[in-house]
Design a protein around this motif. Sequence first.
Motif, PDB file in Angstrom:
ATOM      1  N   UNK A 129       0.791  -1.290   0.114  1.00  0.00           N
ATOM      2  CA  UNK A 129      -0.031  -0.086  -0.073  1.00  0.00           C
ATOM      3  C   UNK A 129       0.856   1.310   0.018  1.00  0.00           C
ATOM      4  N   UNK A 130       1.846   1.361   0.929  1.00  0.00           N
ATOM      5  CA  UNK A 130       2.766   2.514   0.870  1.00  0.00           C
ATOM      6  C   UNK A 130       3.391   2.642  -0.576  1.00  0.00           C
ATOM      7  N   UNK A 131       4.124   1.558  -0.886  1.00  0.00           N
ATOM      8  CA  UNK A 131       4.843   1.667  -2.345  1.00  0.00           C
ATOM      9  C   UNK A 131       4.009   1.946  -3.465  1.00  0.00           C
ATOM     10  N   UNK A 132       2.568   1.745  -3.512  1.00  0.00           N
ATOM     11  CA  UNK A 132       1.738   1.807  -4.554  1.00  0.00           C
ATOM     12  C   UNK A 132       1.403   3.541  -4.471  1.00  0.00           C
ATOM     13  N   UNK A 133       1.822   4.057  -3.696  1.00  0.00           N
ATOM     14  CA  UNK A 133       1.504   5.660  -3.656  1.00  0.00           C
ATOM     15  C   UNK A 133       2.661   6.395  -4.651  1.00  0.00           C
ATOM     16  N   UNK A 134       3.760   5.552  -4.916  1.00  0.00           N
ATOM     17  CA  UNK A 134       5.022   6.375  -5.500  1.00  0.00           C
ATOM     18  C   UNK A 134       5.671   7.361  -4.919  1.00  0.00           C
ATOM     19  N   UNK A 135       5.520   7.557  -3.544  1.00  0.00           N
ATOM     20  CA  UNK A 135       6.230   8.604  -2.753  1.00  0.00           C
ATOM     21  C   UNK A 135       7.357   8.199  -2.331  1.00  0.00           C
ATOM     22  N   UNK A 136       8.286   8.998  -2.019  1.00  0.00           N
ATOM     23  CA  UNK A 136       9.587   8.605  -1.420  1.00  0.00           C
ATOM     24  C   UNK A 136       9.461   7.968  -0.059  1.00  0.00           C
ATOM     25  N   UNK A 137      10.152   7.035   0.236  1.00  0.00           N
ATOM     26  CA  UNK A 137      10.378   6.251   1.575  1.00  0.00           C
ATOM     27  C   UNK A 137      11.455   6.578   2.065  1.00  0.00           C
ATOM     28  N   UNK A 138      11.625   7.378   3.236  1.00  0.00           N
ATOM     29  CA  UNK A 138      12.929   7.654   4.011  1.00  0.00           C
ATOM     30  C   UNK A 138      12.950   6.674   5.400  1.00  0.00           C
ATOM     31  N   UNK A 139      13.753   5.748   5.210  1.00  0.00           N
ATOM     32  CA  UNK A 139      13.823   4.936   6.520  1.00  0.00           C
ATOM     33  C   UNK A 139      14.973   5.345   7.461  1.00  0.00           C
ATOM     34  N   UNK A 140      14.458   5.218   8.752  1.00  0.00           N
ATOM     35  CA  UNK A 140      15.132   5.575   9.896  1.00  0.00           C
ATOM     36  C   UNK A 140      15.819   4.347  10.395  1.00  0.00           C
ATOM     37  N   UNK A 141      17.126   4.311  10.585  1.00  0.00           N
ATOM     38  CA  UNK A 141      18.080   3.410  11.048  1.00  0.00           C
ATOM     39  C   UNK A 141      18.353   2.410  10.056  1.00  0.00           C
ATOM     40  N   UNK A 142      17.037   1.491   9.720  1.00  0.00           N
ATOM     41  CA  UNK A 142      17.189   0.476   8.597  1.00  0.00           C
ATOM     42  C   UNK A 142      15.907   0.482   7.954  1.00  0.00           C
ATOM     43  N   UNK A 143      15.681   0.033   6.753  1.00  0.00           N
ATOM     44  CA  UNK A 143      14.444  -0.151   6.157  1.00  0.00           C
ATOM     45  C   UNK A 143      13.723  -1.303   6.897  1.00  0.00           C
ATOM     46  N   UNK A 144      12.442  -0.952   7.375  1.00  0.00           N
ATOM     47  CA  UNK A 144      11.746  -2.233   8.211  1.00  0.00           C
ATOM     48  C   UNK A 144      11.662  -3.514   7.254  1.00  0.00           C
ATOM     49  N   UNK A 145      12.137  -4.570   8.171  1.00  0.00           N
ATOM     50  CA  UNK A 145      12.155  -5.895   7.731  1.00  0.00           C
ATOM     51  C   UNK A 145      13.824  -6.356   7.312  1.00  0.00           C
ATOM     52  N   UNK A 146      14.606  -5.455   7.381  1.00  0.00           N
ATOM     53  CA  UNK A 146      15.993  -5.720   6.930  1.00  0.00           C
ATOM     54  C   UNK A 146      16.679  -5.744   8.205  1.00  0.00           C
ATOM     55  N   UNK A 147      17.294  -7.230   8.273  1.00  0.00           N
ATOM     56  CA  UNK A 147      18.146  -7.559   9.535  1.00  0.00           C
ATOM     57  C   UNK A 147      19.227  -6.643   9.882  1.00  0.00           C
ATOM     58  N   UNK A 148      19.498  -6.411  10.998  1.00  0.00           N
ATOM     59  CA  UNK A 148      20.740  -5.447  11.144  1.00  0.00           C
ATOM     60  C   UNK A 148      22.085  -6.440  11.085  1.00  0.00           C
ATOM     61  N   UNK A 149      21.810  -7.733  11.314  1.00  0.00           N
ATOM     62  CA  UNK A 149      22.884  -8.755  11.162  1.00  0.00           C
ATOM     63  C   UNK A 149      22.595  -9.796  10.282  1.00  0.00           C
ATOM     64  N   UNK A 150      23.027 -10.264   9.248  1.00  0.00           N
ATOM     65  CA  UNK A 150      22.507 -11.239   8.574  1.00  0.00           C
ATOM     66  C   UNK A 150      22.509 -12.625   9.006  1.00  0.00           C
ATOM     67  N   UNK A 151      23.445 -12.643   9.992  1.00  0.00           N
ATOM     68  CA  UNK A 151      23.445 -14.081  10.968  1.00  0.00           C
ATOM     69  C   UNK A 151      22.240 -14.130  11.623  1.00  0.00           C
ATOM     70  N   UNK A 152      21.493 -13.181  11.806  1.00  0.00           N
ATOM     71  CA  UNK A 152      20.118 -13.418  12.638  1.00  0.00           C
ATOM     72  C   UNK A 152      19.080 -14.214  11.837  1.00  0.00           C
ATOM     73  N   UNK A 153      19.096 -13.829  10.666  1.00  0.00           N
ATOM     74  CA  UNK A 153      18.032 -14.333   9.576  1.00  0.00           C
ATOM     75  C   UNK A 153      18.621 -13.681   8.390  1.00  0.00           C
ATOM     76  N   UNK A 154      18.035 -14.355   7.276  1.00  0.00           N
ATOM     77  CA  UNK A 154      18.352 -13.932   5.886  1.00  0.00           C
ATOM     78  C   UNK A 154      17.600 -12.862   5.368  1.00  0.00           C
TER      79      UNK A 154
END
Length: 244
Positions: A129-154
């Motif tokens: 729903x967010x991406x369908x609006x074609x508006x910029x998305x500015x992430x704080x710290x990390x994009x949501x869903x991206x692991x901080x450490x790839x050893x935690x989960x892929x």
Amino acid sequence: ISSLSLMERAAFRIYKAMLPKLRRLAPLRISVLVGPGNNGGDGLALARYLSAHAPIQVLRWHSSSYSPDHLQQWSALQALRPRISVFDYRPEAEHELKELPSCGLWIDALFGHGLTRPLGPEYKTLFDRILSQNAPVWAIDLPSGLPADPLLFPYTEPILKASHTFSIDRPAFSMLFPEAAPFLGTCQQIPLSDLKPGTASNLGCWLESEDIRKRIPQRQSFVHKGNQGWLLALGGGSGGEGAL
């Protein structure tokens, strides 16, 4: 220094870093997506600052448990209503998501370093729903869903794809890997010290021991070490010299 003070400092410095981009973008409405933890608290504090530039819509992920600092920021936000409208999002009521007005900018403060497992499929509806609006998305710290450490989960979707990421203090380990690149957009470091933040398209490179060995010249027997050249080591930072 308290965690709440650090949160307020981070939000203010992110806000200051956003100002040049905001002036160019001039969004008519800004939507801030906040989670129940401290990343969401960053987003609530940031929403207060951003309310001076455009109407703010806070999309708050409904939870039975919020972090203490999040609740402090939530309390501070109430003084600015109705300039800031709040939508309490529940995954089971996804039909309500269709009623959200479009906006000129999304701020992703849903999840950050504290995420320890992949997000479930209920987040995909929200992200689509967010991406369908074609508006910029500015992430704080990390994009949501991206692991901080790839050893935690892929790197497992759903991950909210950002057009720009404001990395607090220092880049997360996962941001050094090419698998993260499609979700980060451009990246900007926001240090909590008084060091000047910098923008980088390449946040770093990954070296294996074999890469180092190939660069070390073969040493002859009985040769003096002073005739073998010099090694320059660069690294560390204010409060982080130990790694070097």
